[in-house]
Design an enzyme around this catalytic site. Structure first.
Site, mmCIF file in Angstrom:
data_model
loop_
_atom_site.group_PDB
_atom_site.id
_atom_site.type_symbol
_atom_site.label_atom_id
_atom_site.label_comp_id
_atom_site.label_asym_id
_atom_site.label_seq_id
_atom_site.Cartn_x
_atom_site.Cartn_y
_atom_site.Cartn_z
ATOM 1 N N ASN A 7 0.702 -1.256 -0.072
ATOM 2 C CA ASN A 7 -0.148 -0.025 0.220
ATOM 3 C C ASN A 7 0.661 1.344 0.129
ATOM 4 O O ASN A 7 1.631 1.502 1.270
ATOM 5 C CB ASN A 7 -1.089 0.058 1.170
ATOM 6 C CG ASN A 7 -1.737 1.134 1.342
ATOM 7 O OD1 ASN A 7 -1.826 1.857 0.217
ATOM 8 N ND2 ASN A 7 -2.215 1.511 2.490
ATOM 9 N N LYS A 9 -0.126 4.186 -0.267
ATOM 10 C CA LYS A 9 -0.882 5.444 -0.023
ATOM 11 C C LYS A 9 -0.497 6.527 -1.136
ATOM 12 O O LYS A 9 -0.452 6.217 -2.131
ATOM 13 C CB LYS A 9 -0.093 5.839 1.448
ATOM 14 C CG LYS A 9 -0.091 4.591 2.310
ATOM 15 C CD LYS A 9 0.085 5.190 3.817
ATOM 16 C CE LYS A 9 0.194 3.754 4.789
ATOM 17 N NZ LYS A 9 -0.101 4.059 6.213
ATOM 18 N N HIS A 86 -9.594 1.250 4.769
ATOM 19 C CA HIS A 86 -8.464 1.609 5.434
ATOM 20 C C HIS A 86 -8.546 2.472 6.731
ATOM 21 O O HIS A 86 -9.228 3.375 6.494
ATOM 22 C CB HIS A 86 -7.270 2.116 4.340
ATOM 23 C CG HIS A 86 -5.766 2.004 5.065
ATOM 24 N ND1 HIS A 86 -5.402 3.176 5.774
ATOM 25 C CD2 HIS A 86 -4.929 1.190 4.926
ATOM 26 C CE1 HIS A 86 -4.222 2.882 6.288
ATOM 27 N NE2 HIS A 86 -3.751 1.678 5.786
ATOM 28 N N GLU A 88 -7.162 5.106 7.484
ATOM 29 C CA GLU A 88 -7.037 6.434 7.118
ATOM 30 C C GLU A 88 -8.126 6.939 6.622
ATOM 31 O O GLU A 88 -8.741 8.076 6.680
ATOM 32 C CB GLU A 88 -5.564 6.604 6.186
ATOM 33 C CG GLU A 88 -4.260 6.620 7.055
ATOM 34 C CD GLU A 88 -3.427 6.042 6.445
ATOM 35 O OE1 GLU A 88 -2.941 5.944 5.009
ATOM 36 O OE2 GLU A 88 -2.284 5.507 7.042
ATOM 37 N N GLU A 153 -5.530 -4.774 10.598
ATOM 38 C CA GLU A 153 -4.418 -3.717 10.835
ATOM 39 C C GLU A 153 -4.838 -2.927 12.149
ATOM 40 O O GLU A 153 -5.728 -1.783 12.114
ATOM 41 C CB GLU A 153 -4.577 -2.580 9.562
ATOM 42 C CG GLU A 153 -4.350 -3.411 8.347
ATOM 43 C CD GLU A 153 -3.689 -2.196 7.369
ATOM 44 O OE1 GLU A 153 -2.464 -2.531 7.054
ATOM 45 O OE2 GLU A 153 -4.148 -1.443 7.256
ATOM 46 N N GLY A 159 2.357 2.867 10.944
ATOM 47 C CA GLY A 159 3.426 3.714 10.707
ATOM 48 C C GLY A 159 4.090 4.190 11.832
ATOM 49 O O GLY A 159 4.760 5.194 11.738
ATOM 50 N N SER A 189 3.067 -1.777 10.241
ATOM 51 C CA SER A 189 4.679 -1.551 10.635
ATOM 52 C C SER A 189 5.399 -3.039 10.333
ATOM 53 O O SER A 189 6.440 -3.225 10.893
ATOM 54 C CB SER A 189 5.039 -1.249 12.223
ATOM 55 O OG SER A 189 4.448 0.010 12.280
HETATM 56 C C1 PEP Z 1 -0.947 0.690 6.071
HETATM 57 O O1 PEP Z 1 -0.919 1.664 5.895
HETATM 58 O O2 PEP Z 1 -1.823 -0.226 5.588
HETATM 59 C C2 PEP Z 1 0.408 -0.060 6.755
HETATM 60 C C3 PEP Z 1 0.338 -1.095 7.077
HETATM 61 O O3 PEP Z 1 1.328 1.015 6.998
HETATM 62 P P1 PEP Z 1 2.753 0.645 7.619
HETATM 63 O O4 PEP Z 1 3.367 -0.693 7.092
HETATM 64 O O5 PEP Z 1 3.601 1.729 7.149
HETATM 65 O O6 PEP Z 1 2.297 0.699 9.070
#
Ligand code: PEP
Length: 230
Positions: A7, A9, A86, A88, A153, A159, A189
């Site tokens: 992803n 983003k 997601h 976000e 998630e 992040g 992460s």
């Molecule tokens: C995400 O935004 O779906 C995600 C998993 O981000 P990160 O790996 O940067 O934590």
């Protein structure tokens, strides 16, 4: 091999597409790799062996919806997957479970595969089952989830560099699998250092990778790790 979803983003450009395409040429299981760049970059992936998907789509197929992207347009340019729900989008763009479910139905009708993100916030950890049940209830009511992919998630892990302990990931993803009978990814992460331990968790079918998917070398290392795990 486990499924690995990238992803990006709102990051990346044509140069990153070229680098990723180049670094993934030697991937052994390209069908298990899904790159989700910003939508204007999707055309860059039309000739590749791996899969690609969008990070979002409209709840409508066409019409006066300025700035939206139709899932049928995504299908027409070769996308196989669409990420929905997601955190976000839920938190920054106020997307509700009901609104996400409207997208879900359209995506399935078009024979695309939804990657549905769910997860609790830090203050919801002690009652995560209720939170996840609420997020899952529309999809479960809908029935046939065998093509659908869920991504667990935890919002506090995205992040931040912080991941839940492995037993917690096992417990929560087993719970989601039991509720949905679907494939379940872990996201939050994931990087080349923790990929081995995370991808070896029995209840996990793969990972959704954000930040670490923007570095072609690091992402390639995660792919190599996933290729070794059954
Ligand atoms: C995400 O935004 O779906 C995600 C998993 O981000 P990160 O790996 O940067 O934590």
């Amino acid at each position: 091999m486990k499924i690995i979803v990238a992803n990006w983003k709102m990051n990346g450009d044509i140069d990153l597409c070229d680098k990723i395409i180049n670094s993934l040429k030697s991937a052994i299981y390209p069908e298990s790799i899904i790159i989700c760049p910003p939508s204007p970059l999707l055309f860059m992936f039309r000739e590749v062996k791996f899969k690609y998907g969008a990070q979002n789509c409209s709840t409508n197929l066409k019409g006066a919806f300025t700035g939206e992207i139709s899932p049928s347009l995504l299908k027409s340019i070769g996308c196989s997957y669409v990420i929905i729900g997601h955190s976000e989008r839920r938190n920054l763009f106020c997307e509700s479970n009901d609104y996400i479910f409207q997208k879900f139905k359209l995506i399935l009708e078009l024979d695309l595969i939804p990657i549905v993100c769910i997860g609790e916030k830090i203050n919801e950890r002690s009652y995560y089952k209720e939170v996840l049940e609420e997020q899952l209830k529309y999809f479960i009511k809908h029935g046939d989830l065998n093509k659908v992919i869920f991504a667990y998630e935890p919002v506090w892990s995205i992040g931040t560099g912080i991941i839940p302990n492995l037993d917690d990931i096992l417990e929560v993803t087993s719970f989601i699998k039991m509720q949905t009978q679907s494939k379940v990814l872990y996201g939050g992460s994931v990087n080349k250092k923790n990929a081995t331990e995370i991808l070896n968790i029995a209840s996990i079918d793969g990972a959704l990778v954000g930040g670490a998917s923007l570095d072609p070398n690091e992402f390639y290392e995660i792919i190599k790790i996933s290729e070794k795990i059954k």
